[in-house]
Each structure stands twice: as structure tokens, then as C-alpha cells.
Design a protein around this motif. Structure first.
Motif, PDB file in Angstrom:
ATOM      1  N   GLU A   1       0.829  -1.209   0.000  1.00 14.83           N
ATOM      2  CA  GLU A   1       0.000   0.000   0.000  1.00 14.83           C
ATOM      3  C   GLU A   1       0.861   1.256   0.000  1.00 14.83           C
ATOM      4  OE1 GLU A   1      -3.060   2.007   3.090  1.00 14.83           O
ATOM      5  OE2 GLU A   1      -3.359  -0.127   2.677  1.00 14.83           O
ATOM      6  N   GLN A   2       1.934   1.253   0.778  1.00 14.42           N
ATOM      7  CA  GLN A   2       2.789   2.433   0.900  1.00 14.42           C
ATOM      8  C   GLN A   2       3.581   2.715  -0.369  1.00 14.42           C
ATOM      9  OE1 GLN A   2       4.767   0.814   4.301  1.00 14.42           O
ATOM     10  NE2 GLN A   2       3.746   2.224   5.725  1.00 14.42           N
ATOM     11  N   THR A   3       3.785   1.708  -1.207  1.00 20.06           N
ATOM     12  CA  THR A   3       4.623   1.876  -2.395  1.00 20.06           C
ATOM     13  C   THR A   3       3.831   1.776  -3.695  1.00 20.06           C
ATOM     14  OG1 THR A   3       5.198  -0.488  -2.408  1.00 20.06           O
ATOM     15  CG2 THR A   3       6.682   1.008  -1.217  1.00 20.06           C
ATOM     16  N   ASP A   4       2.510   1.759  -3.603  1.00 22.77           N
ATOM     17  CA  ASP A   4       1.638   1.670  -4.784  1.00 22.77           C
ATOM     18  C   ASP A   4       1.908   0.427  -5.630  1.00 22.77           C
ATOM     19  OD1 ASP A   4       0.200   4.012  -4.222  1.00 22.77           O
ATOM     20  OD2 ASP A   4       1.761   5.251  -5.129  1.00 22.77           O
ATOM     21  N   HIS A   5       2.118  -0.691  -4.956  1.00 24.80           N
ATOM     22  CA  HIS A   5       2.267  -1.989  -5.610  1.00 24.80           C
ATOM     23  C   HIS A   5       1.098  -2.873  -5.171  1.00 24.80           C
ATOM     24  CE1 HIS A   5       6.428  -0.550  -5.972  1.00 24.80           C
ATOM     25  NE2 HIS A   5       6.511  -1.361  -7.012  1.00 24.80           N
ATOM     26  N   THR A   6       0.912  -3.968  -5.887  1.00 26.11           N
ATOM     27  CA  THR A   6      -0.091  -4.927  -5.439  1.00 26.11           C
ATOM     28  C   THR A   6       0.502  -5.744  -4.311  1.00 26.11           C
ATOM     29  OG1 THR A   6       0.584  -6.699  -6.931  1.00 26.11           O
ATOM     30  CG2 THR A   6      -1.031  -5.109  -7.782  1.00 26.11           C
ATOM     31  N   GLU A   7      -0.366  -6.364  -3.548  1.00 26.89           N
ATOM     32  CA  GLU A   7       0.116  -7.216  -2.463  1.00 26.89           C
ATOM     33  C   GLU A   7       0.911  -8.395  -3.026  1.00 26.89           C
ATOM     34  OE1 GLU A   7      -1.643  -9.551   1.400  1.00 26.89           O
ATOM     35  OE2 GLU A   7      -2.714  -7.807   0.647  1.00 26.89           O
ATOM     36  N   ALA A   8       0.485  -8.909  -4.170  1.00 27.09           N
ATOM     37  CA  ALA A   8       1.202 -10.024  -4.801  1.00 27.09           C
ATOM     38  C   ALA A   8       2.621  -9.612  -5.193  1.00 27.09           C
ATOM     39  CB  ALA A   8       0.442 -10.525  -6.021  1.00 27.09           C
ATOM     40  N   GLU A   9       2.781  -8.396  -5.712  1.00 24.60           N
ATOM     41  CA  GLU A   9       4.119  -7.923  -6.086  1.00 24.60           C
ATOM     42  C   GLU A   9       5.007  -7.801  -4.849  1.00 24.60           C
ATOM     43  OE1 GLU A   9       3.086  -5.187  -9.984  1.00 24.60           O
ATOM     44  OE2 GLU A   9       2.858  -4.311  -7.981  1.00 24.60           O
ATOM     45  N   ALA A  10       4.464  -7.203  -3.792  1.00 24.80           N
ATOM     46  CA  ALA A  10       5.243  -7.031  -2.563  1.00 24.80           C
ATOM     47  C   ALA A  10       5.580  -8.377  -1.943  1.00 24.80           C
ATOM     48  CB  ALA A  10       4.477  -6.168  -1.565  1.00 24.80           C
ATOM     49  N   LEU A  11       4.637  -9.292  -1.945  1.00 25.24           N
ATOM     50  CA  LEU A  11       4.890 -10.623  -1.394  1.00 25.24           C
ATOM     51  C   LEU A  11       5.974 -11.338  -2.189  1.00 25.24           C
ATOM     52  CD1 LEU A  11       4.121 -12.686   0.731  1.00 25.24           C
ATOM     53  CD2 LEU A  11       2.315 -13.481  -0.791  1.00 25.24           C
ATOM     54  N   SER A  12       5.928 -11.221  -3.501  1.00 21.00           N
ATOM     55  CA  SER A  12       6.941 -11.840  -4.353  1.00 21.00           C
ATOM     56  C   SER A  12       8.334 -11.305  -4.039  1.00 21.00           C
ATOM     57  CB  SER A  12       6.598 -11.581  -5.825  1.00 21.00           C
ATOM     58  OG  SER A  12       7.615 -12.060  -6.662  1.00 21.00           O
ATOM     59  N   VAL A  13       8.437  -9.988  -3.875  1.00 27.93           N
ATOM     60  CA  VAL A  13       9.724  -9.369  -3.555  1.00 27.93           C
ATOM     61  C   VAL A  13      10.236  -9.866  -2.217  1.00 27.93           C
ATOM     62  CG1 VAL A  13      10.839  -7.178  -2.941  1.00 27.93           C
ATOM     63  CG2 VAL A  13       9.372  -7.312  -4.966  1.00 27.93           C
ATOM     64  N   MET A  14       9.373  -9.897  -1.209  1.00 29.09           N
ATOM     65  CA  MET A  14       9.828 -10.282   0.125  1.00 29.09           C
ATOM     66  C   MET A  14      10.137 -11.771   0.219  1.00 29.09           C
ATOM     67  SD  MET A  14      10.283  -7.441   1.331  1.00 29.09           S
ATOM     68  CE  MET A  14      11.118  -8.204   2.718  1.00 29.09           C
ATOM     69  N   VAL A  15       9.417 -12.603  -0.492  1.00 29.48           N
ATOM     70  CA  VAL A  15       9.746 -14.035  -0.510  1.00 29.48           C
ATOM     71  C   VAL A  15      11.118 -14.228  -1.160  1.00 29.48           C
ATOM     72  CG1 VAL A  15       9.117 -16.252  -1.549  1.00 29.48           C
ATOM     73  CG2 VAL A  15       7.390 -14.881  -0.384  1.00 29.48           C
ATOM     74  N   ASP A  16      11.380 -13.505  -2.249  1.00 28.72           N
ATOM     75  CA  ASP A  16      12.698 -13.569  -2.885  1.00 28.72           C
ATOM     76  C   ASP A  16      13.790 -13.114  -1.923  1.00 28.72           C
ATOM     77  OD1 ASP A  16      11.519 -14.454  -5.219  1.00 28.72           O
ATOM     78  OD2 ASP A  16      11.711 -12.535  -6.281  1.00 28.72           O
ATOM     79  N   GLU A  17      13.524 -12.028  -1.192  1.00 21.70           N
ATOM     80  CA  GLU A  17      14.502 -11.518  -0.231  1.00 21.70           C
ATOM     81  C   GLU A  17      14.799 -12.550   0.851  1.00 21.70           C
ATOM     82  OE1 GLU A  17      16.088  -8.420   0.045  1.00 21.70           O
ATOM     83  OE2 GLU A  17      15.366  -8.008  -1.979  1.00 21.70           O
ATOM     84  N   LEU A  18      13.765 -13.166   1.382  1.00 18.34           N
ATOM     85  CA  LEU A  18      13.960 -14.168   2.429  1.00 18.34           C
ATOM     86  C   LEU A  18      14.684 -15.402   1.890  1.00 18.34           C
ATOM     87  CD1 LEU A  18      10.550 -13.892   4.280  1.00 18.34           C
ATOM     88  CD2 LEU A  18      12.772 -13.095   5.067  1.00 18.34           C
ATOM     89  N   ALA A  19      14.381 -15.774   0.657  1.00 17.76           N
ATOM     90  CA  ALA A  19      15.070 -16.922   0.052  1.00 17.76           C
ATOM     91  C   ALA A  19      16.557 -16.621  -0.126  1.00 17.76           C
ATOM     92  CB  ALA A  19      14.429 -17.263  -1.287  1.00 17.76           C
ATOM     93  N   GLU A  20      16.873 -15.391  -0.531  1.00 20.62           N
ATOM     94  CA  GLU A  20      18.281 -15.001  -0.686  1.00 20.62           C
ATOM     95  C   GLU A  20      19.002 -15.028   0.650  1.00 20.62           C
ATOM     96  OE1 GLU A  20      18.515 -11.252  -2.708  1.00 20.62           O
ATOM     97  OE2 GLU A  20      17.412 -12.010  -4.441  1.00 20.62           O
ATOM     98  N   LYS A  21      18.342 -14.541   1.706  1.00 17.16           N
ATOM     99  CA  LYS A  21      18.945 -14.551   3.036  1.00 17.16           C
ATOM    100  C   LYS A  21      19.152 -15.980   3.526  1.00 17.16           C
ATOM    101  CE  LYS A  21      17.305 -10.091   4.678  1.00 17.16           C
ATOM    102  NZ  LYS A  21      16.470  -9.403   5.662  1.00 17.16           N
ATOM    103  N   GLY A  22      18.198 -16.845   3.224  1.00 17.76           N
ATOM    104  CA  GLY A  22      18.301 -18.247   3.632  1.00 17.76           C
ATOM    105  C   GLY A  22      19.400 -18.976   2.906  1.00 17.76           C
ATOM    106  N   ALA A  23      19.662 -18.584   1.668  1.00 11.11           N
ATOM    107  CA  ALA A  23      20.719 -19.224   0.871  1.00 11.11           C
ATOM    108  C   ALA A  23      22.097 -18.735   1.278  1.00 11.11           C
ATOM    109  CB  ALA A  23      20.486 -18.949  -0.613  1.00 11.11           C
ATOM    110  N   ALA A  24      22.150 -17.570   1.916  1.00 13.41           N
ATOM    111  CA  ALA A  24      23.445 -16.994   2.299  1.00 13.41           C
ATOM    112  C   ALA A  24      24.031 -17.656   3.514  1.00 13.41           C
ATOM    113  CB  ALA A  24      23.288 -15.501   2.555  1.00 13.41           C
TER     114      ALA A  24
END
Length: 62
Positions: free
Chosen positions: A39-62
Motif C-alpha cells: 500500500e505504501q509503495t503503490d504496488h499490489t500485495e502479490a508484487e510485494a509478497l513476491s519481492v519479500m519471498v525472494d529476499e527471504l530466500a536469498e537470506k536463507g541461501a546466504a
């Protein structure tokens, strides 16, 4: 176009606020932070969720 940096920044700010209230946030709190970031960045919830899941996956792989 998805602004990954803006979503990540908004999510982290929201999560910090949640941590001040709830010491050990769970999955529902994650969803709330993602929803607010969308909501704060004018994106859909699906877009934001996709970004954050990718971020968490990257952190988990590190």
C-alpha cells in the motif's frame, strides 16, 4: 515496474514497528508488513509478497 528497494525499505520499517509492539512476530505479522508495504509503495500485495519471498530466500541461501 516493481520497485524492489522501495518495497524492501517499507517492509523493514513496518517490521521494526511491529517488533516494538510484538517481540516475536509470526506469519500473520509478516503478511501485515507486506500488505502495508504494498500500500505504501503503490504496488499490489502479490508484487510485494513476491519481492519479500525472494529476499527471504536469498537470506536463507546466504
Amino acid at each position: 515496474m516493481i520497485n524492489r528497494a522501495a518495497i524492501r525499505e517499507a517492509y523493514e520499517e513496518n517490521l521494526a514497528a511491529v517488533h516494538r509492539i510484538i517481540p516475536n512476530p509470526g506469519a500473520e505479522d509478516f503478511r501485515l508488513c507486506v500488505s502495508l508495504a504494498a500500500e505504501q509503495t503503490d504496488h499490489t500485495e502479490a508484487e510485494a509478497l513476491s519481492v519479500m519471498v525472494d529476499e527471504l530466500a536469498e537470506k536463507g541461501a546466504a
